[in-house]
Scaffold this active site. Structure first.
Site, mmCIF file in Angstrom:
data_model
loop_
_atom_site.group_PDB
_atom_site.id
_atom_site.type_symbol
_atom_site.label_atom_id
_atom_site.label_comp_id
_atom_site.label_asym_id
_atom_site.label_seq_id
_atom_site.Cartn_x
_atom_site.Cartn_y
_atom_site.Cartn_z
ATOM 1 N N SER A 65 0.833 -1.205 0.000
ATOM 2 C CA SER A 65 0.000 0.000 0.000
ATOM 3 C C SER A 65 0.865 1.251 0.000
ATOM 4 O O SER A 65 1.980 1.251 0.544
ATOM 5 C CB SER A 65 -0.843 -0.021 1.273
ATOM 6 O OG SER A 65 -1.410 1.242 1.505
ATOM 7 N N TYR A 69 -1.549 -1.076 10.877
ATOM 8 C CA TYR A 69 -1.832 -1.622 9.540
ATOM 9 C C TYR A 69 -0.645 -1.375 8.603
ATOM 10 O O TYR A 69 -0.128 -2.295 7.968
ATOM 11 C CB TYR A 69 -3.113 -0.996 8.965
ATOM 12 C CG TYR A 69 -3.291 -1.252 7.488
ATOM 13 C CD1 TYR A 69 -3.553 -2.534 7.015
ATOM 14 C CD2 TYR A 69 -3.166 -0.218 6.545
ATOM 15 C CE1 TYR A 69 -3.701 -2.779 5.650
ATOM 16 C CE2 TYR A 69 -3.309 -0.448 5.191
ATOM 17 C CZ TYR A 69 -3.577 -1.733 4.744
ATOM 18 O OH TYR A 69 -3.705 -1.977 3.398
ATOM 19 N N LYS A 97 2.223 -3.982 6.776
ATOM 20 C CA LYS A 97 2.615 -4.037 5.355
ATOM 21 C C LYS A 97 4.140 -3.907 5.223
ATOM 22 O O LYS A 97 4.766 -4.637 4.456
ATOM 23 C CB LYS A 97 1.929 -2.919 4.561
ATOM 24 C CG LYS A 97 0.421 -3.100 4.417
ATOM 25 C CD LYS A 97 0.084 -4.284 3.521
ATOM 26 C CE LYS A 97 -1.408 -4.506 3.408
ATOM 27 N NZ LYS A 97 -1.758 -5.818 2.842
HETATM 28 P P1 NAD Z 1 -10.902 -6.933 1.266
HETATM 29 O O1 NAD Z 1 -11.096 -6.916 2.741
HETATM 30 O O2 NAD Z 1 -12.104 -6.721 0.395
HETATM 31 O O3 NAD Z 1 -10.223 -8.316 0.829
HETATM 32 C C1 NAD Z 1 -9.334 -9.017 1.659
HETATM 33 C C2 NAD Z 1 -9.845 -10.446 1.756
HETATM 34 O O4 NAD Z 1 -8.952 -11.194 2.585
HETATM 35 C C3 NAD Z 1 -11.233 -10.538 2.393
HETATM 36 O O5 NAD Z 1 -12.089 -11.263 1.536
HETATM 37 C C4 NAD Z 1 -10.994 -11.286 3.709
HETATM 38 O O6 NAD Z 1 -12.080 -12.116 4.050
HETATM 39 C C5 NAD Z 1 -9.727 -12.070 3.388
HETATM 40 N N1 NAD Z 1 -8.923 -12.415 4.556
HETATM 41 C C6 NAD Z 1 -8.518 -11.605 5.566
HETATM 42 N N2 NAD Z 1 -7.792 -12.302 6.460
HETATM 43 C C7 NAD Z 1 -7.722 -13.582 5.997
HETATM 44 C C8 NAD Z 1 -7.133 -14.771 6.477
HETATM 45 N N3 NAD Z 1 -6.469 -14.800 7.645
HETATM 46 N N4 NAD Z 1 -7.254 -15.904 5.756
HETATM 47 C C9 NAD Z 1 -7.941 -15.908 4.598
HETATM 48 N N5 NAD Z 1 -8.541 -14.803 4.082
HETATM 49 C C10 NAD Z 1 -8.426 -13.656 4.796
HETATM 50 O O7 NAD Z 1 -9.767 -5.886 0.916
HETATM 51 P P2 NAD Z 1 -9.248 -5.383 -0.506
HETATM 52 O O8 NAD Z 1 -9.604 -3.952 -0.599
HETATM 53 O O9 NAD Z 1 -9.642 -6.312 -1.569
HETATM 54 O O10 NAD Z 1 -7.681 -5.449 -0.243
HETATM 55 C C11 NAD Z 1 -6.886 -6.537 -0.663
HETATM 56 C C12 NAD Z 1 -5.471 -6.311 -0.191
HETATM 57 O O11 NAD Z 1 -4.988 -5.077 -0.703
HETATM 58 C C13 NAD Z 1 -5.319 -6.219 1.329
HETATM 59 O O12 NAD Z 1 -4.131 -6.869 1.696
HETATM 60 C C14 NAD Z 1 -5.215 -4.730 1.584
HETATM 61 O O13 NAD Z 1 -4.478 -4.445 2.740
HETATM 62 C C15 NAD Z 1 -4.476 -4.272 0.338
HETATM 63 N N6 NAD Z 1 -4.741 -2.859 0.024
HETATM 64 C C16 NAD Z 1 -6.018 -2.414 -0.116
HETATM 65 C C17 NAD Z 1 -6.257 -1.071 -0.369
HETATM 66 C C18 NAD Z 1 -7.660 -0.534 -0.498
HETATM 67 O O14 NAD Z 1 -7.865 0.669 -0.353
HETATM 68 N N7 NAD Z 1 -8.675 -1.362 -0.782
HETATM 69 C C19 NAD Z 1 -5.190 -0.183 -0.511
HETATM 70 C C20 NAD Z 1 -3.891 -0.674 -0.378
HETATM 71 C C21 NAD Z 1 -3.681 -2.022 -0.117
#
Ligand code: NAD
Ligand code: UDP
Length: 337
Positions: free
Chosen positions: A124, A148, A152
């Site tokens: 991120s 958080y 990362k």
């Molecule tokens: P999201 O919460 O929609 O998707 C993450 C998924 O991971 C969820 O479906 C959740 O159920 C699953 N999950 C969490 N812990 C788990 C575990 N222990 N075992 C199995 N599954 C697990 O989030 P997203 O927006 O799709 O983000 C995906 C990734 O991108 C994340 O790592 C997030 O930190 C990173 N990210 C997101 C953003 C954003 O703004 N959306 C920005 C930067 C980075």
């Protein structure tokens, strides 16, 4: 090519899954539904005509991971799984380190045992902290401002150490800026649980009548209109960035770091205006004090991804808002239970 998508039913994972299917690759989804719903699988099938392979599993459960990888061997993994709410991470740091950091270590051990050596990791822009110069390049200093973000950065460090110890690994760290948007069909999109933390899902809920007004966190930042400036990127552009990283990573061992953003910043009020254009009415808002931990501005220099991966974001802010509005108006309460 079989590609494991941890967190595959989440917002970014599900859109990436659609893109992989469209390209004839075989995504294998794994999720524990901590922050997503089973109905996502039906929607992926509706949009692509293909029901993806899915395993309900927690990345911290080594035995279950071994089972999944034995039943369904994979060539690479895109590691989306993680908890992502900044405020919650401040309240429950140990939960975040356990899920995100420990979870990644368990996953890596399982991948090692299964001889999988290619990983694309969801990092991120938060790892840049309060960056002094815009746009942000990948070599800018990194800094964690909350648990958080620290999770990362810790994972990035662990992956770098692994690539030193075992040079056959190919690790790609993708630093996302602000993912927004939805699938143009209106069948898939972001479905936050409870009150949305992020700007665009909040505006979409105001537009659909679930919230009275947007709260603008601060109008006294050193930006053109005083509100925070971010680099919003369409989730489908992001999905295509993963495909490009996968194709590159597969051929190039070592560690690669890329910003995935558009290179263009928009203020909170500019995003609100764009959404108003798309939904055809004025949306109420009120200005409140700054939100703790927010930076004034944050936008990417995406040049490296353009040069090395041949990828660049194409979709405009209006297009992002149009697609969110289509999704939100067709699914005012998100995915069905
Ligand atoms: P999201 O919460 O929609 O998707 C993450 C998924 O991971 C969820 O479906 C959740 O159920 C699953 N999950 C969490 N812990 C788990 C575990 N222990 N075992 C199995 N599954 C697990 O989030 P997203 O927006 O799709 O983000 C995906 C990734 O991108 C994340 O790592 C997030 O930190 C990173 N990210 C997101 C953003 C954003 O703004 N959306 C920005 C930067 C980075
Ligand atoms: N923001 C806002 N009201 C909200 C949510 C967000 O004014 O209800 C602002 C926030 O202060 C920041 C921008 O919108 O300037 C993007 O915030 P978001 O939480 O979407 O992403 P972040 O960049 O913080 O990860």
């Amino acid at each position: 090519m079989n590609v494991l998508l941890t967190g595959g039913t989440g917002y970014i994972g599900s859109h990436t899954c659609v893109r992989l299917i469209e390209l004839g690759l075989r995504p294998v989804l794994l999720d524990n539904f901590a922050n997503s719903k089973r109905a996502v699988l039906d929607r992926i099938e509706r949009v692509t005509g293909v029901r993806p392979l899915f395993f309900e599993a927690d990345i911290r459960d080594r035995r279950r991971l071994d089972e999944v990888l034995a039943v369904q061997p994979v060539d690479a993994v895109i590691h989306f799984a993680g908890l992502k709410a900044v405020g919650e991470s401040v309240q429950r740091p140990l939960t975040y380190y356990d899920n995100n950091v420990h979870g990644t270590c368990v996953l890596l051990e399982a991948l090692q045992a299964a001889e999988v050596r290619t990983m694309i990791f969801s990092s991120s822009a938060t790892v840049y902290g309060d960056a002094r110069t815009m746009p942000i390049v990948e070599d800018a200093p990194t800094e964690a401002t909350n648990p958080y973000g620290r999770s990362k950065l810790m994972i990035e460090g662990i992956l770098r150490d692994l690539a030193v110890a075992q040079p056959e690994w190919s690790i790609t760290l993708l630093r996302y800026f602000n993912p927004v948007g939805a699938h143009p069909s209106g069948a898939m999109g972001e479905d936050p649980q409870g009150i949305p933390n992020n700007l665009v899902p909040f505006i979409a809920q105001v537009a659909v009548g679930r919230r009275d007004r947007l709260t603008v966190f601060g109008d006294d930042y050193p930006t053109p209109d005083g509100t925070g400036v971010r680099d919003y990127i369409h989730v489908l552009d992001l999905a295509e960035g993963h495909v490009a990283a996968l194709q590159h990573g597969h051929r190039h061992p070592g560690v690669h770091v890329y910003n995935l953003g558009t290179g263009q910043g928009y203020s909170v009020l500019e995003v609100l205006r764009a959404f108003e254009r798309v939904c055809g009415r004025e949306l109420p808002y009120a200005v409140a004090p700054r939100r703790a931990g927010d930076v004034a501005s944050c936008w990417a220099d995406p040049e490296r991804a353009g040069r090395e991966l041949g990828w660049r974001a194409e979709r405009s802010l209006d297009r992002m808002c149009e697609d969110v509005w289509r999704w939100q108006s067709a699914n005012p309460t998100g995915y069905p239970e």
